[in-house]
Design an enzyme around this catalytic site. Sequence first.
Site, PDB file in Angstrom:
ATOM      1  N   ASP A   1     -12.799  18.380  16.344  1.00  0.00           N
ATOM      2  CA  ASP A   1     -11.718  19.024  15.621  1.00  0.00           C
ATOM      3  C   ASP A   1     -11.237  18.065  14.538  1.00  0.00           C
ATOM      4  O   ASP A   1     -10.725  16.987  14.838  1.00  0.00           O
ATOM      5  CB  ASP A   1     -10.593  19.329  16.621  1.00  0.00           C
ATOM      6  CG  ASP A   1      -9.427  20.057  15.977  1.00  0.00           C
ATOM      7  OD1 ASP A   1      -9.320  20.040  14.739  1.00  0.00           O
ATOM      8  OD2 ASP A   1      -8.611  20.625  16.711  1.00  0.00           O
TER       9      ASP A   1
ATOM     10  N   ASP B   1     -10.416  22.439   7.580  1.00  0.00           N
ATOM     11  CA  ASP B   1     -10.270  22.422   9.034  1.00  0.00           C
ATOM     12  C   ASP B   1     -11.529  22.992   9.681  1.00  0.00           C
ATOM     13  O   ASP B   1     -12.061  24.002   9.225  1.00  0.00           O
ATOM     14  CB  ASP B   1      -9.042  23.266   9.426  1.00  0.00           C
ATOM     15  CG  ASP B   1      -8.854  23.319  10.930  1.00  0.00           C
ATOM     16  OD1 ASP B   1      -8.978  22.283  11.587  1.00  0.00           O
ATOM     17  OD2 ASP B   1      -8.584  24.428  11.450  1.00  0.00           O
TER      18      ASP B   1
END
Length: 433
Positions: A115, A313
């Site tokens: 992530d 992201d």
Amino acid sequence: MTALLFSLSIILFFSLAKGLHTPKSCDETERGSTLQVFHVNSPCSPFRSKTPLSWQDTVLQMQSNDKARLQYLSSLVAGRSIAPIASGRVVTQNPTYIVRAKIGTPAQTLLVAVDTSNDAAWFPCNGCVGCSSTTFDSAKSSTFKPLPCGSPQCNQVPNPNCGGTTCGFNLTYGSSSVAATLVKDNITLAADSIPNYTFGCVGKATGGSTPAQGLLGLGRGPLSLLSQTGSLYQSTFSYCLPSYKSVGFTGSLRLGPNSQPKRIKTTQLLKNPRRSSFYYVNLMAIRVGKRVVSIPPSAFAFDPNTGAGTVFDSGTVFSSLVKPAYTAVRDEFRRRMGKATFSSLGGFDTCYSVPITVPTITFMFSGMNVTLPQDNFIIRSSAGTTSCLAMAAAPEGNVNSVLNVIASFQQQNHRILIDVPNSKLGVARESCS
Ligand SMILES: *[C@@H]1O[C@H](CO)[C@@H](O)[C@H](O)[C@H]1NC(C)=O
Ligand SMILES: *[C@@H]1O[C@H](CO)[C@@H](O)[C@H](O)[C@H]1NC(C)=O
Ligand SMILES: *[C@@H]1O[C@H](CO)[C@@H](O)[C@H](O)[C@H]1NC(C)=O
Ligand SMILES: *[C@@H]1O[C@H](CO)[C@@H](O)[C@H](O)[C@H]1NC(C)=O
């Protein structure tokens, strides 16, 4: 989650892929500092969904995960949540991409989520109540050490619990919670052994959806992997995310400054001191076909105080633009489709059930234009009967409408280079699916 979409695509995909590529094996030897990256629904993933959904349900599921993810990111940019080591999102959400991490001596292998907007690192540990997957058995590692309460790292975890001698902490998010201790041990990534890596060792997980796997955050804030491997990786890495549709193909995560692309378009990486883990960039405009659509500059303005701006992201699937930006892009896209009738599917409001010829979409960053191939902005049903513009407006709400997110669907099959020392983010097409 994308199981049916994925299985329906297999047929088409295999007929295309046959003879072109040989699927890579799930456990190739990882050399140097390069890791394989798997989609969570790939056959290499132990976390793939076992109950296939229809294509529509698959899309709706991804959108619903995105909604929770975007709310979480927005709460972070708004400074509502302080969670440097572990964050709530992993408690309630499925990851999209996973890599192999080896922990301890001798090394024990875990598949963990990556992530880019998180600094967190935690792994489910032996005896964990409520962790469903493979765990790390600290008793079998000769290099394992719990961190004491007085350690400086313990000051950086949320709600430290120093009843005992070790640094414990609990996380809550909605109705779920995780109890962990702060520990250190070697982590081995590809061929690199990193001693004394600090992470959370999860002992108990409760609540609606328990975490299936650990998390390796690639953010750049304190205690992140980058911060803990200063001289080794020099806060530089790149990745190529495989398509969610591809079968048996993997992307890659390359850590450190070596073997990074030299010729790559770049834009300036911006730093928000209030939210140090995020990779902000300066998105200035968006072109649909040859036309730069009319979007008020305020829709893109970077503001460290409110958290407004644009981030890359890897944990959100579909890019999300603040409303005025999305509306302008969508309206121009629809205009280019002429009289074709559109419908909606969940959060997508521009879907066609007739064959369409689509214009290109270009993100214009400062110093870098990125023109997306169709596969990066049109999501098609496997039967090819429905095509949707695969972006959406940021969820409405007081803190949720300031952040533009360039998400994984738009990044697939591109190499994204993060070069923190030189404040650069690079993008180049690369077929890694
Ligand atoms: C862990 O680090 C120590 C040095 O601190 C080293 O001796 C050992 O070989 C490492 N273990 C692995 C599995 O790399
Ligand atoms: C943290 O969670 C554990 C296990 O659920 C519980 O026993 C403990 O009381 C909690 N501690 C705090 C400070 O909430
Ligand atoms: C790791 O930490 C131990 C103390 O827990 C220390 O003795 C050792 O030198 C450290 N190793 C490295 C490579 O930093
Ligand atoms: C991006 O495209 C626009 C035209 O739409 C052009 O004016 C600009 O120079 C381009 N920027 C770069 C960095 O190539």
